[in-house]
Design an enzyme around this catalytic site. Structure first.
Site, PDB file in Angstrom:
ATOM      1  N   GLU A  41       1.069  -1.300  -0.070  1.00  0.00           N
ATOM      2  CA  GLU A  41      -0.146   0.147  -0.097  1.00  0.00           C
ATOM      3  C   GLU A  41       0.820   1.351  -0.076  1.00  0.00           C
ATOM      4  O   GLU A  41       1.178   1.924   1.172  1.00  0.00           O
ATOM      5  CB  GLU A  41      -0.954  -0.029   1.211  1.00  0.00           C
ATOM      6  CG  GLU A  41      -1.971   1.155   1.185  1.00  0.00           C
ATOM      7  CD  GLU A  41      -2.716   1.373   2.369  1.00  0.00           C
ATOM      8  OE1 GLU A  41      -2.441   0.514   3.426  1.00  0.00           O
ATOM      9  OE2 GLU A  41      -3.748   2.276   2.504  1.00  0.00           O
ATOM     10  N   LYS A  62      -2.510  -2.186  -3.097  1.00  0.00           N
ATOM     11  CA  LYS A  62      -3.784  -1.120  -2.371  1.00  0.00           C
ATOM     12  C   LYS A  62      -3.310   0.357  -2.862  1.00  0.00           C
ATOM     13  O   LYS A  62      -2.184   0.931  -2.306  1.00  0.00           O
ATOM     14  CB  LYS A  62      -3.614  -1.261  -1.083  1.00  0.00           C
ATOM     15  CG  LYS A  62      -4.827  -0.415  -0.318  1.00  0.00           C
ATOM     16  CD  LYS A  62      -5.309  -0.876   1.070  1.00  0.00           C
ATOM     17  CE  LYS A  62      -6.224   0.083   1.858  1.00  0.00           C
ATOM     18  NZ  LYS A  62      -6.668  -0.637   3.000  1.00  0.00           N
TER      19      LYS A  62
HETATM   20  P1  13P Z   1      -8.985   4.663   4.335  1.00  0.00           P
HETATM   21  O1  13P Z   1     -10.032   3.827   3.567  1.00  0.00           O
HETATM   22  O2  13P Z   1      -9.601   5.214   5.653  1.00  0.00           O
HETATM   23  O3  13P Z   1      -8.087   5.656   3.823  1.00  0.00           O
HETATM   24  O4  13P Z   1      -8.007   3.641   5.100  1.00  0.00           O
HETATM   25  C1  13P Z   1      -7.604   2.609   4.377  1.00  0.00           C
HETATM   26  C2  13P Z   1      -6.600   1.957   4.947  1.00  0.00           C
HETATM   27  O5  13P Z   1      -6.184   0.941   5.309  1.00  0.00           O
HETATM   28  C3  13P Z   1      -5.114   3.014   5.095  1.00  0.00           C
HETATM   29  O6  13P Z   1      -4.220   2.386   5.428  1.00  0.00           O
END
Ligand code: 13P
Length: 349
Positions: free
Chosen positions: A177, A219
């Protein structure tokens, strides 16, 4: 070599109509969200809140996996069932956030690097015993004057790749991510450039560190103008820019891209995902969701720490999960969104 089929788990996390619920807020983050609603953030309150989320009737139709935090993966429901078992019993795959947060990057004002590699091999072994089958590590990339720097992109991509390699070694599907932050007054074009540069660096580093691309999920943030940019972008513009950016940088071997919501308004996060999936073209990867705020927001506001609000909060989560499930197939409509006004008995199967 592990015992479970990582590519199959990665695909199961993005099964048709399904996405991931991120419920992995650190204690500091959830405390901030609770305090904004005047909910006291004790360990027991956090347990009751997550129990409310994880016992939402019918959620498993739309939610394939839940990302947990270290405290949460060790907690139990009122009847003593550990949360990972409670989820697995509904066919929902338990996952775990393994990074330890983004810290100031030395000699790079305004930039951060995510920490948590020390002891990660041992922690993964422990999380495996606790029932987790996939993992998450979030890097944050800020846009600003001279940012993101190549130094920030490299250090974060390096850590993401080290985490991903360790995760696959330990039989976990890593969710990789890199979040390009919404904060700032940058244009959508700046966000496009920063996201493309980030993704190129991340995939180069994943390859260098022998990470298997068909055994992970990306992600990503969406390509959006900064929160303080004067002109909003249309839903169609965001969808087009995000897909174009991903196509330039994400190899087709990646089983899926799941989006974070990143502070977008909740319904817009759904609309953007829907627009990408309703373009009438087949993308190289399924595009799904892994939202925290955009799934949990209405539920947390309905709950407010009170047992009497559990059913209303669960209805709110069910509704957002259902709408995002539809968006993941390009079938989200205003009528579906309005169905929230109906009593739960009319909305559930
Ligand atoms: P948000 O959808 O609130 O951005 O959070 C996703 C997430 O896992 C952030 O690391």
């Amino acid at each position: 070599m592990g015992t479970h089929d990582l590519a199959a788990t990665a695909r199961a996390l993005v099964a048709p109509g399904k996405g991931i619920l991120a419920a992995d807020e650190s204690n500091a983050t959830i405390t901030k969200r609770f305090e904004a609603l005047e909910i006291e953030s004790t360990e027991e309150a956090r347990r009751r809140y997550r129990q409310m989320l994880f016992t939402t009737p019918g959620m498993a139709q739309f939610i394939s996996g839940v990302i947990l935090f270290d405290e949460t993966i060790r907690q139990k429901a009122d009847d003593g069932t550990p949360f990972p078992e409670l989820l697995a019993g509904q066919g929902i795959i338990p996952g775990i956030k393994v990074d330890r947060g983004a810290m100031a990057l030395a000699a790079a004002p305004g930039e951060r690097v995510t920490e948590g590699l020390d002891g990660l091999r041992e922690r993964l072994a422990e999380y495996k015993a606790l029932g987790a089958r996939f993992a998450k590590w979030r890097a944050v990339i800020a846009i600003g004057d001279g940012r993101p720097s190549a130094y920030c992109l490299d250090t974060n991509a390096h850590a993401l790749a080290r985490y991903a390699a360790l995760s696959q070694e330990a039989d976990f599907v890593p969710i990789v991510e890199p979040e390009v932050l919404l904060d700032g007054d940058h244009s959508i074009d700046r966000c496009f450039e920063a996201t493309e540069a980030t993704l190129h660096r991340v995939f180069r580093m994943l390859e260098d560190q022998h990470v298997v691309l068909d055994q992970l999920l990306l992600k990503s943030s969406m390509v959006l103008p900064g929160a303080k940019y004067p002109e909003p972008a249309s839903v169609a513009e965001v969808a087009e820019a995000t897909v174009r950016c991903l196509r330039r940088a994400v190899p087709a071997a990646v089983p899926a891209v799941v989006f974070l919501s990143g502070g977008q308004e909740e319904l817009l996060a759904t609309a953007h995902l829907n627009a990408m999936n309703a373009m009438g073209v087949v993308h190289p990867w399924p595009l799904s969701f892994s939202y925290a705020r955009a799934l949990q927001g209405p539920a947390m506001r309905a709950w407010r720490g009170e047992a009497r609000n559990v059913a209303a909060a669960q209805q709110a989560l069910y509704h957002r999960a259902r709408c995002n499930s539809a968006a993941r197939e390009g079938r989200y409509t205003p009528e579906l969104e309005r169905a929230a006004a109906q009593p739960a008995g009319d909305r559930r199967p």
